[in-house]
Motif scaffolding. Structure first.
Motif, PDB file in Angstrom:
ATOM      1  N   CYS A  41     -13.081  49.154 -13.321  1.00 46.25           N
ATOM      2  CA  CYS A  41     -12.879  50.953 -12.883  1.00 46.25           C
ATOM      3  C   CYS A  41     -12.368  51.129 -12.077  1.00 46.25           C
ATOM      4  N   PRO A  42     -11.307  51.251 -11.139  1.00 44.87           N
ATOM      5  CA  PRO A  42     -10.784  51.088 -10.485  1.00 44.87           C
ATOM      6  C   PRO A  42     -11.074  52.572  -9.346  1.00 44.87           C
ATOM      7  N   LEU A  43     -11.647  53.758 -10.371  1.00 42.90           N
ATOM      8  CA  LEU A  43     -12.376  54.885  -9.499  1.00 42.90           C
ATOM      9  C   LEU A  43     -14.283  54.921 -10.637  1.00 42.90           C
ATOM     10  N   ALA A  88      -9.187  54.285 -18.492  1.00 46.14           N
ATOM     11  CA  ALA A  88      -7.910  55.415 -18.092  1.00 46.14           C
ATOM     12  C   ALA A  88      -6.716  54.417 -17.286  1.00 46.14           C
ATOM     13  N   SER A  89      -6.175  55.859 -17.196  1.00 43.52           N
ATOM     14  CA  SER A  89      -4.706  54.661 -16.150  1.00 43.52           C
ATOM     15  C   SER A  89      -4.761  55.737 -15.360  1.00 43.52           C
ATOM     16  N   SER A  90      -4.833  57.172 -15.883  1.00 46.69           N
ATOM     17  CA  SER A  90      -5.279  57.845 -14.567  1.00 46.69           C
ATOM     18  C   SER A  90      -6.137  59.225 -14.459  1.00 46.69           C
ATOM     19  N   GLU A  91      -6.773  59.913 -13.955  1.00 47.38           N
ATOM     20  CA  GLU A  91      -7.899  61.070 -13.812  1.00 47.38           C
ATOM     21  C   GLU A  91      -7.545  62.050 -14.239  1.00 47.38           C
ATOM     22  N   TRP A  92      -6.494  62.380 -14.562  1.00 51.09           N
ATOM     23  CA  TRP A  92      -6.369  63.725 -15.911  1.00 51.09           C
ATOM     24  C   TRP A  92      -5.338  63.676 -16.520  1.00 51.09           C
ATOM     25  N   HIS A  93      -5.053  64.443 -17.187  1.00 42.63           N
ATOM     26  CA  HIS A  93      -3.564  64.072 -17.858  1.00 42.63           C
ATOM     27  C   HIS A  93      -2.575  66.012 -17.017  1.00 42.63           C
ATOM     28  N   GLY A  94      -1.675  65.860 -17.839  1.00 42.17           N
ATOM     29  CA  GLY A  94      -0.862  66.550 -17.827  1.00 42.17           C
ATOM     30  C   GLY A  94      -0.466  66.978 -16.492  1.00 42.17           C
ATOM     31  N   THR A  95       0.852  67.005 -16.323  1.00 43.54           N
ATOM     32  CA  THR A  95       2.097  67.242 -15.860  1.00 43.54           C
ATOM     33  C   THR A  95       2.022  68.525 -14.291  1.00 43.54           C
ATOM     34  N   GLY A  96       1.575  69.738 -15.178  1.00 47.86           N
ATOM     35  CA  GLY A  96       1.037  71.075 -14.129  1.00 47.86           C
ATOM     36  C   GLY A  96      -0.428  70.833 -13.506  1.00 47.86           C
ATOM     37  N   GLY A  97      -1.206  69.391 -13.491  1.00 46.98           N
ATOM     38  CA  GLY A  97      -2.156  70.132 -13.309  1.00 46.98           C
ATOM     39  C   GLY A  97      -3.634  71.022 -14.301  1.00 46.98           C
ATOM     40  N   SER A  98      -3.146  71.265 -15.952  1.00 46.00           N
ATOM     41  CA  SER A  98      -4.553  72.393 -16.349  1.00 46.00           C
ATOM     42  C   SER A  98      -4.955  71.295 -16.212  1.00 46.00           C
ATOM     43  N   GLU A 118     -12.548  70.683  -8.104  1.00 46.03           N
ATOM     44  CA  GLU A 118     -12.890  69.923  -6.952  1.00 46.03           C
ATOM     45  C   GLU A 118     -11.353  69.132  -6.264  1.00 46.03           C
ATOM     46  N   GLU A 119     -10.951  68.931  -7.007  1.00 45.42           N
ATOM     47  CA  GLU A 119      -8.903  68.197  -6.687  1.00 45.42           C
ATOM     48  C   GLU A 119      -8.203  69.107  -6.377  1.00 45.42           C
ATOM     49  N   PRO A 120      -7.862  69.171  -5.169  1.00 48.97           N
ATOM     50  CA  PRO A 120      -7.054  70.067  -4.614  1.00 48.97           C
ATOM     51  C   PRO A 120      -5.330  69.731  -5.717  1.00 48.97           C
ATOM     52  N   PRO A 121      -4.984  71.147  -5.385  1.00 47.23           N
ATOM     53  CA  PRO A 121      -3.131  71.120  -6.415  1.00 47.23           C
ATOM     54  C   PRO A 121      -2.517  70.315  -5.255  1.00 47.23           C
ATOM     55  N   GLY A 122      -1.625  69.737  -6.446  1.00 44.31           N
ATOM     56  CA  GLY A 122      -0.784  68.476  -5.850  1.00 44.31           C
ATOM     57  C   GLY A 122      -0.952  67.234  -6.009  1.00 44.31           C
ATOM     58  N   VAL A 123      -2.735  67.327  -6.203  1.00 44.28           N
ATOM     59  CA  VAL A 123      -3.314  65.677  -5.155  1.00 44.28           C
ATOM     60  C   VAL A 123      -2.731  65.200  -6.257  1.00 44.28           C
ATOM     61  N   SER A 124      -2.350  63.558  -6.058  1.00 45.28           N
ATOM     62  CA  SER A 124      -2.035  62.490  -7.755  1.00 45.28           C
ATOM     63  C   SER A 124      -2.991  62.656  -8.414  1.00 45.28           C
ATOM     64  N   SER A 125      -3.025  62.287  -9.993  1.00 43.55           N
ATOM     65  CA  SER A 125      -4.217  62.037 -10.959  1.00 43.55           C
ATOM     66  C   SER A 125      -3.889  60.810 -11.042  1.00 43.55           C
ATOM     67  N   VAL A 126      -3.166  59.703  -9.992  1.00 41.79           N
ATOM     68  CA  VAL A 126      -3.685  58.129 -10.335  1.00 41.79           C
ATOM     69  C   VAL A 126      -3.458  58.088  -8.734  1.00 41.79           C
ATOM     70  N   PRO A 127      -5.250  58.031  -8.195  1.00 41.89           N
ATOM     71  CA  PRO A 127      -5.048  58.040  -6.381  1.00 41.89           C
ATOM     72  C   PRO A 127      -5.197  56.827  -6.259  1.00 41.89           C
ATOM     73  N   THR A 128      -5.649  55.338  -7.544  1.00 41.53           N
ATOM     74  CA  THR A 128      -5.535  54.077  -7.212  1.00 41.53           C
ATOM     75  C   THR A 128      -4.353  53.010  -7.157  1.00 41.53           C
ATOM     76  N   ASP A 129      -3.259  53.915  -7.743  1.00 36.69           N
ATOM     77  CA  ASP A 129      -2.163  53.218  -7.967  1.00 36.69           C
ATOM     78  C   ASP A 129      -1.472  51.965  -9.360  1.00 36.69           C
ATOM     79  N   VAL A 130      -3.296  52.035 -10.000  1.00 38.56           N
ATOM     80  CA  VAL A 130      -3.620  51.352 -10.884  1.00 38.56           C
ATOM     81  C   VAL A 130      -3.398  51.820 -12.617  1.00 38.56           C
ATOM     82  N   SER A 131      -2.454  50.950 -12.859  1.00 36.35           N
ATOM     83  CA  SER A 131      -2.366  51.478 -14.373  1.00 36.35           C
ATOM     84  C   SER A 131      -2.338  50.306 -15.143  1.00 36.35           C
ATOM     85  N   ILE A 132      -2.132  50.465 -16.450  1.00 39.42           N
ATOM     86  CA  ILE A 132      -2.707  49.840 -17.442  1.00 39.42           C
ATOM     87  C   ILE A 132      -1.434  49.732 -18.898  1.00 39.42           C
ATOM     88  N   GLY A 133      -0.857  48.796 -18.892  1.00 38.76           N
ATOM     89  CA  GLY A 133       0.007  48.543 -19.204  1.00 38.76           C
ATOM     90  C   GLY A 133       1.244  50.005 -18.846  1.00 38.76           C
TER      91      GLY A 133
END
Length: 116
Positions: A26-28, A63-73, A78-93
């Motif tokens: 669990c990276p987060l 999951a590899s990311s905290e949320w989905h959608g390129t536009g942040g929808s 609580e997450e500010p706009p523009g912040v990465s959806s992959v804050p740990t840089d851990v990716s599954i596959g």
């Protein structure tokens, strides 16, 4: 490590003498428990127990990311706009999710996994 206690997770299932599920991946601190697997790469695939043939149920999603959608929808408010959806840089596959399934007939039967 993720620790899920029976008292904190609705519909938690496990042996009667156990009240804790520990997962060493669990990276987060936002694991997902239960729900449905996302079969986005293939058609739904039956996950049947290798011991008894019973259809397995989803136990845990990593999951590899905290949320989905390129536009942040789908970004949490609580997450500010523009912040990465992959804050740990851990990716599954290649950015997939790992699904862990359990047999509803016996906790002694081995788990199964799928990556989508």
């Amino acid at each position: 490590m993720a620790q899920l206690y029976r008292r904190d997770v609705p519909d938690f299932t496990g042996p009667a003498d156990a009240d804790l599920l520990q997962v060493l991946w669990c990276p987060l601190d936002h694991p997902e428990e239960g729900g449905f697997a996302n079969w986005s790469l293939t058609d739904p695939h039956p996950m049947d127990c290798v011991e008894c043939g019973t259809a397995m149920t989803l136990l845990f999603t990593a999951a590899s990311s905290e949320w989905h959608g390129t536009g942040g929808s789908w970004r949490p408010v609580e997450e500010p706009p523009g912040v990465s959806s992959v804050p740990t840089d851990v990716s599954i596959g290649r950015g997939y999710g790992l699904f862990v399934f359990r047999c509803p007939e016996s906790y002694e039967h081995p788990p199964a996994t799928a990556m989508q």
